[in-house]
Every structure is written in C-alpha cells, then in structure tokens.
Design a protein around this motif. Structure first.
Motif: not given
Length: 449
Positions: A193-210
């Motif tokens: 798990v690298t920083a790119a995994a955090d970006l994926w989770s960020l994307g999933a969080t923003l997807y949920t928000a919108v």
C-alpha cells in the motif's frame, strides 16, 4: 464503556461525554484540568478473547497512531497532544477537540453535496495527505467518517492503521484493516500500500459525497472486495464536472491515478466552477498494434479454426465460447494492469512526449522522444543510449541492463537494443533506442509484458 464517564486519566484528563465509536475504539469529550481546556480522548477498544500477544499487538497499533499523528503539523490533520495509559494498561490518545461533525454525519443528515463543495473538501484533504505522505505516512483508512468539518476547516483524523515508513508491520495474517467500501484494489489484493492507495480512497470518499453512496456496494464484505478488484465503479450521475476526476482517482492501476499536483489543478478548477483539465493520456477502448518505423516486427498470423458441430450442441458451444472469451479478457486485463504497474514503478521515463500504448496480448509499449534535434550537441545515438542505460540501472526492481552489439539490418534506422532483466513478473521484454532519420529525433521505445 459508558461507565468510563467521569473517569480521570493520568490525574489530568476527565472524561465528560462519549462522542462516538469506531472500529478501533471510542472517542470522548474530556477536560484537561491542568490547562483548563476541552480535548478529545480516544479509547482503544480491544476485541474479546485476545491472548497476551494479540493484546500487545493492538496496543502497539494505537501507539503507532499516536507516533504517526503526533509527528504531523498541518491544519488539516488532527493535532495529538498526549498519550497516556489507563488503570488497566490500555493506552489513550489525547487530541484536539474538533467542534464539528464528520462528513459521514453530514451526508446522513443532508444527503449528497454539490460538486463544487465536494471539490473544495477534496482540496483540503489532498493538502493534508501531501503533508502525511511527505512524512512517510500513508493513512490507509480515508472515509467520510474520518473527515471532520469545522466551519471552513476540513480535518483528517484517525491514523489508527496508518503505515509509517520504516515501521514493522503490526497486522496479523488474514487481518482486514480498513473499511471495505473505501479500500483500494491493491489493499484488497493484499499488495503493498502506497500513497496512491490513499488517493484511491480519497476518490471513493469524494464519490460518496457527491453521489450519496459509495462507488462499490455488495451483499457482504466479500462481494465488495470482488467488485473493487475486478470492476469499474458505477458511473456517477450527479458528479458533473467532477466525474473525470473521480474516474481517474478510482482507476484500479495505481500508476494511472493522477499525481497530487495534477489532482490539485483539477479539483481547483471544479471548485471554481470550471471544467477540469482532461488527461492527456487516454487508453483506447479497442487497442491497436502500434506501427514501429524503427524495426522489423514479427507478424503473428491469426489462427482460423473451422468449427463443425451438430445443431444439438450449437447452443452449448456458443455459451462455452462466450465464457472462455470473457475469462480470457479478464486475464488479459489483469496482465495489462500488472504491466502498467511495472511502468509506473519505473518513475519518470527519460525524454518527452511519452506515450503509453496498450497493444495486442495486453502488453504495454512506451515511446519517448529523447532529444528533438540530432544536429544539437549531445543529441546523438550513443549519448542517448548511455543516458537510457544509466536510467534503467538506477530503477528499483531492475537487476541488470546489457547493451547488445550493434546490428546492421536493411531498411531500418540506426539503433541499439538493450536487454533489461527485472525481478519477478512481468518483464521488460524489449528496449530499443533509435535515430529516426525521418524526423531527426532520437527515440526510446520499450515493451513490458
């Protein structure tokens, strides 16, 4: 747990009221009686029936959270003040009290948010993640419940399963750490798990928000994991200009997710009501073999199979063929994703105007212009070969690089080939540097997979 109300920790922190519970513990509102201020205190929740070794592991995990968060100084990351031990030896983390609700609570109360507001939240979280990543920390559990909103401030909290660069792994075999709906494909597959995994989770969080729902849902954890590992998210219908940003963040191949700089530019555009800049590299939906002017490629003839079957077995044959084709397509996509990961792991490729192309058999081909004017000093074949040799030899995972003897072939451009031996699979199967006399450029080309 409610019995802890009124308890005083370390003769200083008096627990006032329970703020909430999470997977690894509970958070209390407390009063620092020495400094006369309110704080938040996190209590570790230990699973039942733990032996002594497992208990030590869970306590070490919370200690790691304290070390990780305490070393970070950023307005978008919750501040850790202290770490104390309770009467039973369990550690408690004393943090700043953020006077606001979580993004999860906001979505439950008000429903989905407009794209511009979600982009603004994303910008704050991205800045916080940049600070953590620069300190060698990946969060590993970004989700709406771990995003706190206090007026115009957005705060990332709960580094309970954060991975600290250089720390030994504290998770046990088979342990699932993270929230399934927001775990990256590489987390699901048990990979690094690298920083790119955090970006994926960020994307999933923003997807949920919108959208008001996570990008992947299922009847259980296993179904969610399979969807994340093998499928694209359901296309968002409310994201508007945020849609292409979410699409690239939720790409299953880590190397194809946007860089923090590019993501910052895109989110800023959406937050300001402008369409985000579109990616310059879009993989074609129907891959075509590239044309290679620099060398003669072997052409593989397609095999034509004459099928003779009786009418009674035709339906079964067609159905079986569809299953085989679907399985082969899935295998090909897995190979392609692995090949793209290999390219991404090499870092910035020498030259400019780099193009990545998906070819037949799901390999990845890379083309780059090393220098534009062969009449300029240093823009010659040998000098650029030396540059490429040095670059490959400094890449992680590359065991050796050999320069092959020059060969003279009719109707080809002057070129030199390299043999690159890499660890594991897939392999870099072909590397060539050539002088494209039609355009007076020195070119680099290599194939992975």
């Amino acid at each position: 747990m409610a019995d802890a109300e009124g308890q005083v920790l370390a003769d200083r922190y008096r627990l006032v009221s329970l703020l909430g519970r999470g997977g690894m513990g509970a958070v209390w509102r407390a009063r620092d009686e020495q400094l006369g201020r309110e704080v938040a205190v996190k209590e570790l929740r230990l699973p039942e029936q733990l032996d002594d070794a497992a208990r030590r592991t869970w306590i070490a995990r919370l200690d790691r959270e304290a070390r990780a968060a305490a070393g970070l100084r950023h307005p978008g990351i919750v501040t850790v003040h202290d770490r104390v031990a309770g009467d039973d030896g369990r550690p408690w983390i004393v943090m700043e009290l953020v006077r606001g609700r979580s993004l999860d609570d906001l979505l439950k109360a008000e429903g989905r948010l407009p794209p511009a507001r979600v982009a603004q939240i994303g910008l704050h979280l991205l800045d916080a993640l940049r600070a953590a990543h620069q300190a060698g920390i990946t969060h590993r559990d970004i989700k709406p419940a771990n995003v706190l909103l206090e007026d115009d401030r957005v705060v990332l909290t709960d580094f309970g399963i954060a991975a600290v660069e250089g720390d030994a792994t504290l998770t046990g075999t088979g342990a699932v750490l993270g929230t399934p709906a927001y775990m990256s494909p590489e987390q699901v597959r048990g990979e690094e798990v690298t920083a790119a995994a955090d970006l994926w989770s960020l994307g999933a969080t923003l997807y949920t928000a919108v959208e008001g729902r996570p990008p992947f849902e299922g009847a259980g954890t296993g179904a969610v994991f399979i969807a994340i590992a093998t499928q694209d998210p359901t296309p968002p219908v409310h994201a508007g200009p945020l849609e292409p940003v979410l699409r690239t963040l939720l790409d299953r191949t880590p190397s194809r997710r946007p860089t923090p700089d590019r993501l910052h530019t895109q989110l800023t555009a959406v937050a300001q009501g402008r369409p985000p800049e579109q990616p310059t590299l879009v993989q074609p939906p129907v891959p075509q073999p590239p044309q290679r002017p620099a060398r003669t490629r072997k052409v593989k003839k397609a095999a034509f199979i004459a099928l003779a079957a009786v009418a009674a077995t035709l339906t079964l044959t067609v159905a079986t063929g569809w299953v085989v084709n679907e399985f082969q397509g899935w295998q090909g996509n897995r190979r392609y994703e692995a090949n793209m990961d290999t390219v991404g792991g090499l870092g910035t490729i020498p030259g400019s105007s780099t193009e990545l192309t998906r070819t037949y058999k799901d390999t990845v081909e890379v083309d780059s212009t090393l220098c534009e004017d062969t009449s300029a000093p240093g823009c010659n074949l040998q000098a650029q070969v030396d540059t490429v040799l040095t670059w490959f030899r400094t890449r992680n995972g590359v065991r050796s690089v050999l320069l092959q003897p020059p060969t003279e072939e009719p109707n080809t451009y002057p070129s030199r080939s390299l043999t690159v031996l890499t660890e594991g699979s897939p392999k870099i199967t072909e590397v060539i540097v050539y002088d494209n006399e039609h355009t007076d450029k020195i070119m680099l080309s290599f194939t992975v997979g």
